[in-house]
Design a protein around this motif. Structure first.
Motif, PDB file in Angstrom:
ATOM      1  N   GLY A 115       0.835  -1.184   0.000  1.00  0.00           N
ATOM      2  CA  GLY A 115       0.000   0.000   0.000  1.00  0.00           C
ATOM      3  C   GLY A 115       0.870   1.234   0.000  1.00  0.00           C
ATOM      4  O   GLY A 115       2.097   1.142   0.011  1.00  0.00           O
ATOM      5  N   VAL A 116       0.227   2.390  -0.004  1.00  0.00           N
ATOM      6  CA  VAL A 116       0.945   3.661   0.008  1.00  0.00           C
ATOM      7  C   VAL A 116       0.350   4.553   1.086  1.00  0.00           C
ATOM      8  O   VAL A 116      -0.880   4.718   1.162  1.00  0.00           O
ATOM      9  CB  VAL A 116       0.865   4.378  -1.361  1.00  0.00           C
ATOM     10  N   LEU A 117       1.218   5.098   1.918  1.00  0.00           N
ATOM     11  CA  LEU A 117       0.819   6.085   2.912  1.00  0.00           C
ATOM     12  C   LEU A 117       1.116   7.463   2.331  1.00  0.00           C
ATOM     13  O   LEU A 117       2.264   7.777   2.012  1.00  0.00           O
ATOM     14  CB  LEU A 117       1.593   5.875   4.213  1.00  0.00           C
ATOM     15  N   VAL A 118       0.069   8.262   2.182  1.00  0.00           N
ATOM     16  CA  VAL A 118       0.185   9.611   1.630  1.00  0.00           C
ATOM     17  C   VAL A 118       0.164  10.592   2.799  1.00  0.00           C
ATOM     18  O   VAL A 118      -0.780  10.600   3.592  1.00  0.00           O
ATOM     19  CB  VAL A 118      -0.975   9.915   0.653  1.00  0.00           C
ATOM     20  N   LEU A 119       1.207  11.407   2.909  1.00  0.00           N
ATOM     21  CA  LEU A 119       1.333  12.376   3.993  1.00  0.00           C
ATOM     22  C   LEU A 119       1.155  13.779   3.431  1.00  0.00           C
ATOM     23  O   LEU A 119       1.902  14.201   2.546  1.00  0.00           O
ATOM     24  CB  LEU A 119       2.700  12.239   4.662  1.00  0.00           C
ATOM     25  N   VAL A 120       0.152  14.494   3.940  1.00  0.00           N
ATOM     26  CA  VAL A 120      -0.169  15.827   3.438  1.00  0.00           C
ATOM     27  C   VAL A 120       0.003  16.824   4.588  1.00  0.00           C
ATOM     28  O   VAL A 120      -0.745  16.781   5.572  1.00  0.00           O
ATOM     29  CB  VAL A 120      -1.613  15.888   2.880  1.00  0.00           C
ATOM     30  N   PRO A 121       0.986  17.720   4.487  1.00  0.00           N
ATOM     31  CA  PRO A 121       1.267  18.654   5.587  1.00  0.00           C
ATOM     32  C   PRO A 121       0.263  19.803   5.643  1.00  0.00           C
ATOM     33  O   PRO A 121      -0.660  19.891   4.826  1.00  0.00           O
ATOM     34  CB  PRO A 121       2.659  19.170   5.230  1.00  0.00           C
ATOM     35  N   GLY A 122       0.508  20.705   6.584  1.00  0.00           N
ATOM     36  CA  GLY A 122      -0.342  21.879   6.760  1.00  0.00           C
ATOM     37  C   GLY A 122      -0.308  22.830   5.587  1.00  0.00           C
ATOM     38  O   GLY A 122       0.359  22.588   4.576  1.00  0.00           O
ATOM     39  N   PRO A 164      -3.570  -0.043  -2.408  1.00  0.00           N
ATOM     40  CA  PRO A 164      -4.407   0.638  -1.413  1.00  0.00           C
ATOM     41  C   PRO A 164      -3.755   1.936  -0.925  1.00  0.00           C
ATOM     42  O   PRO A 164      -2.541   2.003  -0.764  1.00  0.00           O
ATOM     43  CB  PRO A 164      -4.508  -0.367  -0.267  1.00  0.00           C
ATOM     44  N   LEU A 165      -4.576   2.937  -0.658  1.00  0.00           N
ATOM     45  CA  LEU A 165      -4.083   4.228  -0.173  1.00  0.00           C
ATOM     46  C   LEU A 165      -4.507   4.452   1.273  1.00  0.00           C
ATOM     47  O   LEU A 165      -5.655   4.216   1.642  1.00  0.00           O
ATOM     48  CB  LEU A 165      -4.630   5.374  -1.026  1.00  0.00           C
ATOM     49  N   PHE A 166      -3.551   4.924   2.061  1.00  0.00           N
ATOM     50  CA  PHE A 166      -3.786   5.376   3.422  1.00  0.00           C
ATOM     51  C   PHE A 166      -3.356   6.839   3.423  1.00  0.00           C
ATOM     52  O   PHE A 166      -2.223   7.144   3.065  1.00  0.00           O
ATOM     53  CB  PHE A 166      -2.947   4.571   4.419  1.00  0.00           C
ATOM     54  N   ILE A 167      -4.255   7.734   3.793  1.00  0.00           N
ATOM     55  CA  ILE A 167      -3.963   9.165   3.659  1.00  0.00           C
ATOM     56  C   ILE A 167      -4.055   9.840   5.025  1.00  0.00           C
ATOM     57  O   ILE A 167      -5.044   9.692   5.742  1.00  0.00           O
ATOM     58  CB  ILE A 167      -4.928   9.846   2.664  1.00  0.00           C
ATOM     59  N   TYR A 168      -3.003  10.599   5.343  1.00  0.00           N
ATOM     60  CA  TYR A 168      -2.949  11.366   6.579  1.00  0.00           C
ATOM     61  C   TYR A 168      -2.753  12.835   6.219  1.00  0.00           C
ATOM     62  O   TYR A 168      -1.808  13.190   5.518  1.00  0.00           O
ATOM     63  CB  TYR A 168      -1.786  10.891   7.455  1.00  0.00           C
ATOM     64  N   GLY A 169      -3.666  13.675   6.685  1.00  0.00           N
ATOM     65  CA  GLY A 169      -3.547  15.101   6.432  1.00  0.00           C
ATOM     66  C   GLY A 169      -3.581  15.883   7.729  1.00  0.00           C
ATOM     67  O   GLY A 169      -4.430  15.644   8.593  1.00  0.00           O
ATOM     68  N   PHE A 170      -2.668  16.808   7.878  1.00  0.00           N
ATOM     69  CA  PHE A 170      -2.594  17.664   9.052  1.00  0.00           C
ATOM     70  C   PHE A 170      -2.976  19.088   8.676  1.00  0.00           C
ATOM     71  O   PHE A 170      -2.489  19.626   7.674  1.00  0.00           O
ATOM     72  CB  PHE A 170      -1.183  17.644   9.643  1.00  0.00           C
ATOM     73  N   SER A 171      -3.856  19.702   9.438  1.00  0.00           N
ATOM     74  CA  SER A 171      -4.243  21.096   9.272  1.00  0.00           C
ATOM     75  C   SER A 171      -4.764  21.329   7.848  1.00  0.00           C
ATOM     76  O   SER A 171      -5.791  20.771   7.473  1.00  0.00           O
ATOM     77  CB  SER A 171      -3.067  22.012   9.628  1.00  0.00           C
ATOM     78  N   GLY A 172      -4.043  22.112   7.052  1.00  0.00           N
ATOM     79  CA  GLY A 172      -4.472  22.324   5.669  1.00  0.00           C
ATOM     80  C   GLY A 172      -4.524  21.017   4.891  1.00  0.00           C
ATOM     81  O   GLY A 172      -5.373  20.829   4.015  1.00  0.00           O
ATOM     82  N   GLY A 173      -3.626  20.094   5.218  1.00  0.00           N
ATOM     83  CA  GLY A 173      -3.638  18.785   4.568  1.00  0.00           C
ATOM     84  C   GLY A 173      -4.881  17.983   4.913  1.00  0.00           C
ATOM     85  O   GLY A 173      -5.307  17.117   4.144  1.00  0.00           O
ATOM     86  N   ALA A 174      -5.488  18.273   6.075  1.00  0.00           N
ATOM     87  CA  ALA A 174      -6.734  17.599   6.459  1.00  0.00           C
ATOM     88  C   ALA A 174      -7.861  17.965   5.504  1.00  0.00           C
ATOM     89  O   ALA A 174      -8.730  17.138   5.214  1.00  0.00           O
ATOM     90  CB  ALA A 174      -7.099  17.955   7.894  1.00  0.00           C
ATOM     91  N   HIS A 175      -7.861  19.195   4.997  1.00  0.00           N
ATOM     92  CA  HIS A 175      -8.889  19.611   4.030  1.00  0.00           C
ATOM     93  C   HIS A 175      -8.748  18.824   2.732  1.00  0.00           C
ATOM     94  O   HIS A 175      -9.730  18.300   2.196  1.00  0.00           O
ATOM     95  CB  HIS A 175      -8.789  21.124   3.756  1.00  0.00           C
ATOM     96  N   PHE A 176      -7.522  18.740   2.216  1.00  0.00           N
ATOM     97  CA  PHE A 176      -7.296  17.959   0.996  1.00  0.00           C
ATOM     98  C   PHE A 176      -7.691  16.506   1.219  1.00  0.00           C
ATOM     99  O   PHE A 176      -8.384  15.894   0.408  1.00  0.00           O
ATOM    100  CB  PHE A 176      -5.827  18.047   0.559  1.00  0.00           C
ATOM    101  N   THR A 177      -7.246  15.933   2.341  1.00  0.00           N
ATOM    102  CA  THR A 177      -7.518  14.529   2.653  1.00  0.00           C
ATOM    103  C   THR A 177      -9.019  14.253   2.689  1.00  0.00           C
ATOM    104  O   THR A 177      -9.504  13.295   2.077  1.00  0.00           O
ATOM    105  CB  THR A 177      -6.875  14.170   4.011  1.00  0.00           C
ATOM    106  N   SER A 178      -9.759  15.082   3.406  1.00  0.00           N
ATOM    107  CA  SER A 178     -11.212  14.891   3.510  1.00  0.00           C
ATOM    108  C   SER A 178     -11.889  15.001   2.156  1.00  0.00           C
ATOM    109  O   SER A 178     -12.768  14.197   1.818  1.00  0.00           O
ATOM    110  CB  SER A 178     -11.807  15.924   4.465  1.00  0.00           C
ATOM    111  N   ASN A 179     -11.492  15.981   1.386  1.00  0.00           N
ATOM    112  CA  ASN A 179     -12.093  16.151   0.065  1.00  0.00           C
ATOM    113  C   ASN A 179     -11.717  15.010  -0.884  1.00  0.00           C
ATOM    114  O   ASN A 179     -12.522  14.604  -1.721  1.00  0.00           O
ATOM    115  CB  ASN A 179     -11.701  17.507  -0.539  1.00  0.00           C
ATOM    116  N   PHE A 180     -10.504  14.481  -0.741  1.00  0.00           N
ATOM    117  CA  PHE A 180     -10.091  13.351  -1.574  1.00  0.00           C
ATOM    118  C   PHE A 180     -10.952  12.129  -1.260  1.00  0.00           C
ATOM    119  O   PHE A 180     -11.420  11.432  -2.155  1.00  0.00           O
ATOM    120  CB  PHE A 180      -8.605  13.033  -1.361  1.00  0.00           C
TER     121      PHE A 180
END
Length: 190
Positions: free
Chosen positions: A78-85, A152-168
């Motif tokens: 799988g791939v863990l996608v890390l999306v910062p603030g 499979p994708l596992f996505i973690y978004g923090f702060s601004g990255g949380a917006h992208f993650t949720s919308n994705f």
């Protein structure tokens, strides 16, 4: 015939056994030392696998679109996608040893997302936060190119990255196995 009685034989046998155990212990210690040295030499090489950068050209809503990929082995599960603030750089995240160790232990690839858009666009739910627009497809293109289409994708978004993650996740729920949207200061544009 020798004059060795059973007590003498047992004493000699115990002495030979103890000596043999010490020899085996010394050999085992040397083998452990060699194995440990190999492990210490090999594990950092796995953690230092090269990071590849994929860049997309800027657009009307996205000023920067870089994706940093790290692959600890040839066939991650799988791939863990890390999306910062807000407008952050995901390269910093995937270069941290804790994320590499986690990915290695769980047989995952890593993608550090580095997207930037005008803050006013983001407040309106546009820019890279809008994963149904360009940014989400960019991520899928990178995943397909570097890891394979069905991983499979596992996505973690923090702060601004949380917006992208949720919308994705709202846009492509079938592509996401697990996700976390952490510490978004506000919600809008979902």
């Amino acid at each position: 015939m020798s004059n060795i009685n059973s007590k003498s034989f047992c004493k000699i046998f115990k002495t030979i056994t103890v000596v043999q155990c010490f020899r085996n212990a010394a050999l085992n210690a040397r083998l452990l030392s060699i194995f440990g040295s190999l492990l210490l030499c090999y594990f950092p090489l796995v953690l230092k696998a090269s990071v590849e950068k994929v860049t997309f050209p800027p657009s009307n809503e996205i000023d920067r679109a870089d994706f940093y990929c790290w692959k600890p082995n040839s066939n991650p599960k799988g791939v863990l996608v890390l999306v910062p603030g807000l407008n952050g750089n995901g390269k910093d995240l995937i270069e941290q040893q804790k994320w590499k160790a986690f990915a290695t232990e769980n047989q995952l690839g890593l993608i550090g997302v580095s997207l930037a858009s005008d803050k006013y666009l983001l407040k309106e739910g546009k820019g890279y936060y809008n994963a149904a627009g360009e940014s989400g497809q960019m991520l899928l293109d990178v995943v397909q190119e570097k890891f394979g289409e069905d991983v499979p994708l596992f996505i973690y978004g923090f702060s601004g990255g949380a917006h992208f993650t949720s919308n994705f996740v709202l846009w492509k729920p079938e592509r996401v196995t697990g996700w976390c949207a952490y510490s978004a200061a506000w919600w809008g544009g979902c």
